[in-house]
Design a protein around this motif. Structure first.
Motif: not given
Length: 182
Positions: A111-128
């Motif tokens: 979780l990066v944070g919540v600003d107002g009515d928007v949440a920001t996440v950092r997502l790293k995925t593996g695979g296709c």
């Protein structure tokens, strides 16, 4: 044991969808009758919200937390501004709950944070890429289920990627050396 007269979770989802559909139809109708019907819905919602507030107050913090853990009641508590847990904590709980599954698939979630009515996440995925798209959708859906007052869940840029972009105004043309062709 579930009460056979009460709707189950799937039935509740259908009821909520039907209510949204009917309200949408009412909102699109012109005239005083439609406006009166919408006003009646608003007033009833306020009355039920006040009743729910009284239940939460009488229940105390521990029971209010149990009410908030129920998906339908949690949504109602958010709708009426009564949810005992702040939105940031609910989003963090959703991210923490998803992190093990994302890591099992070779990725990571923060979780990066919540600003107002928007949440920001950092997502790293593996695979296709299709797996990444599915994981992104699952993260979004899970966060919005626990924090329905949010309008969006955005993905933060990947810190590991370095941009190859160089702004043109930073590029300087060297003057030609004496005697060299221009």
């Amino acid at each position: 044991m579930a009460d056979p007269q009460r709707p189950g979770d799937a039935d509740t989802v259908r009821l909520l969808a039907r209510a949204d559909e009917l309200l949408g139809r009412l909102e699109s109708l012109p005239g005083p009758t439609a406006q009166a019907a919408l006003e009646a819905v608003r007033v009833l919602t306020e009355v039920y919200g006040e009743a729910l507030a009284r239940v939460v107050e009488a229940a105390g913090p521990a029971f209010a937390g149990r009410l908030a853990d129920d998906e339908l009641l949690g949504h109602l508590l958010v709708l009426h501004g009564l949810h005992p847990e702040p939105v940031e904590r609910r989003v963090a709980r959703a991210v923490e709950g998803l992190r093990p599954a994302v890591r099992e698939r070779g990725g990571d979630l923060q979780l990066v944070g919540v600003d107002g009515d928007v949440a920001t996440v950092r997502l790293k995925t593996g695979g296709c890429p299709s797996t990444a798209a599915g994981t992104t959708a699952a993260v979004r859906d899970t966060v919005l289920a626990l924090a329905p007052e949010l309008s969006d869940v955005r993905q933060a840029p990947d810190e590991d990627r370095r941009s190859a972009f160089v702004p043109l105004d930073t590029v300087r043309v060297r003057p030609a050396a004496a005697g060299s062709p221009a």
